[in-house]
Design a protein around this motif. Structure first.
Motif, PDB file in Angstrom:
ATOM      1  N   ILE A  76      -5.672   9.048  34.689  1.00 23.86           N
ATOM      2  CA  ILE A  76      -6.665   8.342  33.897  1.00 23.86           C
ATOM      3  C   ILE A  76      -6.316   8.360  32.404  1.00 23.86           C
ATOM      4  N   LEU A  77      -5.568   9.371  31.959  1.00 29.17           N
ATOM      5  CA  LEU A  77      -5.157   9.423  30.547  1.00 29.17           C
ATOM      6  C   LEU A  77      -4.340   8.185  30.170  1.00 29.17           C
ATOM      7  N   LEU A 113      -8.647  -6.815  36.558  1.00 29.57           N
ATOM      8  CA  LEU A 113      -7.536  -5.866  36.469  1.00 29.57           C
ATOM      9  C   LEU A 113      -6.794  -5.781  37.803  1.00 29.57           C
ATOM     10  N   TYR A 114      -5.485  -5.642  37.723  1.00 30.22           N
ATOM     11  CA  TYR A 114      -4.641  -5.538  38.914  1.00 30.22           C
ATOM     12  C   TYR A 114      -3.678  -4.362  38.744  1.00 30.22           C
ATOM     13  N   ALA A 115      -3.345  -3.735  39.873  1.00 29.10           N
ATOM     14  CA  ALA A 115      -2.349  -2.652  39.845  1.00 29.10           C
ATOM     15  C   ALA A 115      -1.844  -2.410  41.260  1.00 29.10           C
ATOM     16  N   ALA A 116      -0.673  -1.820  41.334  1.00 30.50           N
ATOM     17  CA  ALA A 116      -0.163  -1.269  42.594  1.00 30.50           C
ATOM     18  C   ALA A 116      -0.247   0.245  42.487  1.00 30.50           C
ATOM     19  N   SER A 117      -0.497   0.900  43.620  1.00 27.79           N
ATOM     20  CA  SER A 117      -0.707   2.347  43.519  1.00 27.79           C
ATOM     21  C   SER A 117      -0.498   3.037  44.843  1.00 27.79           C
ATOM     22  N   GLY A 122      -4.179   3.862  40.869  1.00 27.79           N
ATOM     23  CA  GLY A 122      -5.114   2.796  41.234  1.00 27.79           C
ATOM     24  C   GLY A 122      -6.558   3.217  41.053  1.00 27.79           C
ATOM     25  N   ARG A 123      -6.830   4.461  41.370  1.00 31.07           N
ATOM     26  CA  ARG A 123      -8.199   4.953  41.211  1.00 31.07           C
ATOM     27  C   ARG A 123      -8.587   4.998  39.737  1.00 31.07           C
ATOM     28  N   GLU A 155     -14.583   3.439  44.085  1.00 27.53           N
ATOM     29  CA  GLU A 155     -14.542   3.155  42.649  1.00 27.53           C
ATOM     30  C   GLU A 155     -14.858   1.695  42.353  1.00 27.53           C
ATOM     31  N   GLY A 156     -15.048   0.899  43.429  1.00 24.25           N
ATOM     32  CA  GLY A 156     -15.391  -0.511  43.249  1.00 24.25           C
ATOM     33  C   GLY A 156     -14.220  -1.461  43.350  1.00 24.25           C
ATOM     34  N   ALA A 157     -13.032  -0.961  43.704  1.00 26.77           N
ATOM     35  CA  ALA A 157     -11.847  -1.811  43.773  1.00 26.77           C
ATOM     36  C   ALA A 157     -11.778  -2.569  45.089  1.00 26.77           C
TER      37      ALA A 157
END
Length: 751
Positions: A76-77, A113-117, A122-123, A155-157
């Protein structure tokens, strides 16, 4: 064999190298931003005095990132600062804007927002989306645990599951983001996507500044950081390779995902093939391009650890009331695996201080097996304890080869043996290990199947692997995990033999059914100048065996009501004529053979026909297996059956049929006088203390597939019994002899 495990990679030049002193972010802005989060206090720095005492150094500290801003990871940082920094740029807001101002602006101009994780990144992105009120879509690899996906959804994703790996998920995330005008928040750089990955790295630096403050003026001699795509390690190098800073940087990766380790060795960034690790956040095949320049210059030492070592470190930390998943525990595993020489090379002594970056809290994962086990007997036991029963066989399909292939691949990588995962058919992997020679010698292949028949119907524990009275018991003990273990042991030993030729191990899927594994290994281009298939042969050498052809014969009738005999034609009774002729054909095939086991043969495997009691059956299908010998072919077998059926069509009223071949495998033969056979026979005779017998087999093996590619091949393996039976065993002394024989064959043939 502790000495044969992958060694620590040293970079002596890193000790005098300094990172660019300029920073891409004002640290005061980053710290101010992070202070807005609930529970924004520093995470704790824990002393591990027992570890330090054991190693004979002054202190070991662990930075505990098991909870950061309410999430179980340091991620998260970086994700928060990277997201914020990109959004304020898009929205035209000042860098000292607070989260509330950004949220208000996004109401007017929402940006998804988009990400791969693999999970934690991702969280963290999803948490930012929740805080800012924008939708988030996280793309994940196909093997992500359902529990991890649930956490992302909480988390709503929106979670999009990719068919492939993390790297594949990253590609689909990029495409989805571009198509919908979103913001990609990724700690991996590519093309012109460099700003956000760098901002994420800047966010990670908050943790390192905290460590400086918590050490209260003490300077660490060594910091150990996990490596995934390299962003955290990039932050570590940026921070600790400043002028006048003496801290050395060591990185740790999974044995099976060592992209930085292998890049440092190659002196260029290389992609690696990954195929599963419990250190999910580190399961990365490629380094971030903006991280690599710093890592190649600033990392003092790089090493890898096994899943089992990471699990043990996690359990140790749990016993000390520290929450750590396997990624977070990997720096401790790295520290604990250092030899005295490693410590000396790193300059560690009684006054040294080491800091471990524990990057994640406890999470669920599969409990791994120990890959440090050595010797063919212990290895046979380990393999037997993995259920690899073939999913195409048995009333209850088995789990297949994935778990055993993971174990074998991990075992090979742990010993720094080049490893390849081959899986054209999803869920049916084969594994290839190769010890490269210096060049100019002949290449040798050991081949064996890693699947077994069903464990159902086994009398005792089929996965026990117990040893009683010199025999090792369990499903696959004889067929053929003993041969696999002997071959793996010989492969590992060949590293120390200074051979000119390559030694190749192929652990293949599906031999108990249709042998797609060896086919796929050969299709991938693997070849050798000689090969040994280590099926159980009682230590005899099998130089020839049968092939087979599977055929189906449809006998046609005419359906009608059972009360209308003048209309209906009974396909089943017509099939009876064929079965009588098939029996006669079978008897003729065996004539003139002293050993009926070596004669060509035929039998009816299954028969199916009819629908209900009161109807004439319109179709009866007979499945046939025809075992073939050298000189016979699919065409010759088909013609023999065609002749029988054509004669019946002429002599039996209303006899109509269709004949088709459904599958076939060729027979195999190599003469005992062949030079390769002579060499193998000489070595095995020496090992056994008597002349090895050359024999022919009534069965079929993957030898035939290798021979079809013009590879001289023999079948030789241990002594045991109970193949496919209710009790299976292998003789322990025999496995040891075969392993020793394979080592000697490699030494002679590949020199």
């Amino acid at each position: 064999m502790a000495s044969s495990r992958r060694a620590m990679q040293l970079n002596p030049g890193a000790a005098s190298w300094c990172a660019d002193g300029s920073l891409s972010a004002d640290t005061r802005l980053v710290d101010r931003f992070h202070s807005q989060f609930p529970d924004g206090s520093s995470t704790r720095l824990v002393r591990l005095d027992e570890v330090a005492n054991h190693l004979g150094i002054k202190a070991v500290y662990l930075k505990d990132e098991s909870t950061r801003f309410g999430l179980p990871s340091f991620k998260i940082l970086g994700a928060s600062w990277g997201t914020f920094r990109a959004l304020v740029q898009k929205l035209g807001l000042p860098l000292d804007a607070d989260l509330a101002a950004v949220k208000d602006a996004l109401v007017r101009s929402p940006i998804p927002l988009y990400a791969a994780s693999e999970g934690n990144h991702g969280r963290a992105v999803a948490r930012m989306g929740s805080l800012l009120g924008v939708p988030v879509e996280i793309h994940v690899p196909s093997d992500m645990p359902s529990e991890t996906m649930k956490r992302l959804e909480e988390e709503g994703a929106i979670v999009s599951v990719n068919a492939g790996t993390y790297d594949d998920a990253m590609g689909t995330a990029r495409e989805a983001c571009a198509a919908r005008g979103g913001l990609l928040v990724q700690d991996y750089s590519f093309d012109d996507y460099k700003e956000i990955p760098q901002w994420i790295v800047d966010g990670y630096l908050t943790m390192l500044r905290e460590i400086d403050g918590q050490l209260n003026g003490t300077e660490a001699d060594l910091i150990i950081s996990p490596v995934g795509v390299g962003s955290l390690a990039q932050a570590v190098v940026s921070h600790y390779k400043r002028k006048a800073c003496k801290t050395a940087v060591m990185t740790v990766e999974p044995d099976t995902a060592a992209c930085l380790y292998k890049s440092l060795r190659a002196k260029k960034s290389v992609d690696v093939q990954t195929y599963s690790t419990i250190m999910a956040g580190l399961d990365c095949a490629t380094l971030s391009p903006i991280a690599w320049p710093l890592l190649k210059s600033g990392v003092d030492a790089s090493l890898t650890v096994s899943d089992y070592e990471a699990h043990q470190a996690s359990q140790y930390l749990k016993s000390r009331h520290i929450s750590a998943g396997p990624c977070g525990a990997s720096p401790l595993a790295a520290l604990q695996r250092l030899t005295r020489k490693d410590m000396a090379d790193l300059g560690l002594g009684q006054d040294s201080v080491v800091v471990l970056l524990c990057t994640e809290g406890t999470r669920s994962y599969r409990i791994p097996m120990d890959v440090s086990v050595d010797g063919p007997i212990a290895l046979t036991q380990a393999l037997v304890r993995i259920d690899s029963s073939n999913p195409a066989l048995g009333s209850v399909p088995g789990p297949g080869e994935t778990e055993i292939a993971r174990y074998i691949g991990s075992w090979l990588e742990h010993r720094d043996i080049e490893t390849h995962w081959i899986e054209p058919t999803k869920g049916r992997p084969s594994i290839v290990g190769i010890v490269r020679g210096s060049g100019g010698g002949k290449n040798l292949m050991f081949n064996g199947h890693i699947d077994t028949v069903t464990t159902l119907g086994y009398d005792d524990d089929p996965l026990g692997g117990e040893i009683k009275d010199g025999k090792l018991y369990g499903r696959g003990a004889d067929d053929m995990k003993c041969g696999i273990a002997a071959a793996m042991s010989a492969l590992a030993a060949s590293k120390a033999q200074a051979l000119r030729g390559d030694v190749i191990f192929t652990g293949v899927a599906d031999e108990e059914a249709t042998s797609i594994g060896t086919e796929q290994v050969l299709e991938a281009g693997w070849r050798a100048d000689g090969a040994i298939v280590n099926e159980p042969t009682g230590e005899e050498i099998i130089h020839a065996h049968k092939g087979f052809v599977w055929l189906e014969v449809d006998i046609h009738g005419l359906a009608s009501h059972g009360s209308l005999p003048t209309v209906g034609i009974d396909a089943i009774t017509r099939a009876g004529y064929f079965l009588v002729e098939l029996d006669r054909y079978s008897q003729n095939l065996s004539k003139g053979w002293a050993d009926p086991l070596l004669a060509p043969s035929v039998h009816a495997s299954t028969i199916k026909g009819g629908e209900e009691e009161s109807s004439y059956p319109a179709l009866c299908t007979v499945v046939i297996e025809r075992r073939t010998i050298a000189g016979e072919s699919v065409d010759s077998v088909t013609q023999e059956l065609q002749t029988i059926l054509d004669n019946l069509a002429k002599s039996v009223k209303d006899f109509k049929y269709d004949l088709r071949v459904t599958f076939d495998r060729a027979p195999f033969n190599i003469e005992p006088e062949h030079p390769f056979a002579t060499l193998v026979g000489g070595v095995t005779s020496e090992v056994q203390g008597r002349k090895t017998k050359f024999s022919k087999g009534p069965y079929w093996t993957d030898c035939a597939l290798l021979a079809d590619k013009d590879i001289p091949v023999l079948l030789w393996g241990p002594t045991g019994d109970g193949l496919h039976g209710k009790e299976e065993w292998v003789e322990v002394a025999s496995v040891e002899r075969v392993a020793r024989g394979l080592r000697m064959i490699a030494q002679k043939f590949c020199s």
